[in-house]
Write an enzyme that holds these catalytic residues in place. Structure first.
Site, PDB file in Angstrom:
ATOM      1  CE  LYS A   1      -3.157   2.943   0.015  1.00 33.34           C
ATOM      2  NZ  LYS A   1      -3.937   3.417   1.122  1.00 33.34           N
ATOM      3  CB  VAL A   2       3.984   2.175   1.813  1.00 36.94           C
ATOM      4  CG1 VAL A   2       5.128   3.143   1.604  1.00 36.94           C
ATOM      5  CG2 VAL A   2       3.415   2.321   3.220  1.00 36.94           C
TER       6      VAL A   2
END
Length: 317
Positions: free
Chosen positions: A167-168
């Site tokens: 997600k980052v």
């Protein structure tokens, strides 16, 4: 199944709303009593504390603004974790912290899953957002029916920590796209191009993207309200930079992006909307990047559909 939801901010309130809209027995908690009151008016039950939420609910979801906030909440819930209890983390947070907290929940007899989302607040509001799930397969199977109410596409990414890492990465890519779009729009304006035509030229080209079809509209409208703030961008791209440094990857673009958003925060404040980053270039050139006919906020016009598991290499299952 009773579900608790802690953290009713921009994304959290919309995710919790999807649960209520679909008839879920929902308990809610937030430091802001106004946000809790809004959910209670819609049919939720107020929980007095994180510990009470874990005690009364089978599943507790957290969606909080920082790893520190998540840590404080989970540690408050730990004394109430017993066999059969499940903690789901839906924030964008630090993978090592998720693994540490998840291990503590598992050691207490519960199950842990990290489930960050991607696709924008407007899709969180309609249950059409994408969800990454990190955790063991047994836990994935247990929470999948709930996740397919919260979102449309659900990807099991591997063990705890994998979803947060991915997600980052996606937020890093979205931020890079936003910054290049800002440069493209300002450069086309300086070259004398019409902004609405420029928007369409990008949209129908190989240069288009999800970010262009959402954030560029907010920029051109002038509202610049994408429901995501500069401090959150800086947190996310900073986490990505930390991952690269730990893996000894010598990035060149990432440090520049961090610097640009640090400058944006110094100019406009940490809670300024992220797409206001274009104003740095507007101020430098004296140009205004606006066009008529674009919406002031994003609305997902796709109908809500049942979610499903995405299987790597096959698209869907």
């Amino acid at each position: 199944m009773a579900v608790g939801f802690i953290g009713l901010g921009n994304v959290g309130a919309k995710l919790a709303g999807s649960l209520l809209r679909n008839g879920q027995d929902l308990w809610v908690h937030d430091l802001d009593p106004v946000l809790v009151g809004q959910m209670v008016a819609a049919g939720a039950t107020a929980g007095e504390s994180p510990a009470e939420m874990m005690r009364r609910c089978d599943v507790v979801i957290t969606c909080l603004p920082s790893p520190a906030a998540c840590s404080a909440v989970v540690e408050a819930m730990l004394p109430e974790v017993t066999a059969g209890k499940i903690w789901i983390e839906m924030s964008t947070t630090d993978a090592d912290e998720v693994k540490r907290l998840g291990a503590a929940v598992i050691a207490a007899g519960g199950q842990a899953a990290e489930c960050p989302v991607s696709g924008g607040c407007h899709r969180a509001a309609t249950g059409n957002i994408s969800i990454y799930m990190g955790g063991d397969r047994e836990t994935f199977d247990a929470v999948l029916p709930l996740l397919t109410v919260l979102g449309r596409r659900v990807l099991h990414t591997g063990p705890l920590g994998s979803a947060s890492t991915l997600k980052v990465m996606t937020n890093y890519l979205a931020t890079a796209n936003l910054l290049t779009l800002c440069e493209a729009l300002v450069t086309m304006k300086a070259a004398g191009l019409d902004m609405a035509t420029t928007y369409e030229a990008i949209r129908i080209s190989s240069g288009t993207s999800f970010v262009h079809e959402t954030e560029s509209q907010m920029i051109l409208n002038g509202s610049r309200d994408i429901n995501f703030t500069m401090d959150l961008v800086k947190k996310d791209i900073g986490l990505f930079q930390s991952i690269a440094e730990a893996a000894e990857v010598p990035l060149e673009i990432s440090p520049l992006m961090v610097s640009i958003f640090e400058d944006g925060i110094s100019r406009y404040g940490p809670r300024a909307q992220s797409d206001r980053i274009i104003e740095r270039l507007e101020e430098a050139t004296g140009l205004q990047i606006l066009a008529p006919g674009f919406p002031a906020e994003m609305v997902d016009d796709e109908p809500e559909e049942p979610g499903y598991e995405v299987v790597p290499g096959r698209g869907m299952a």
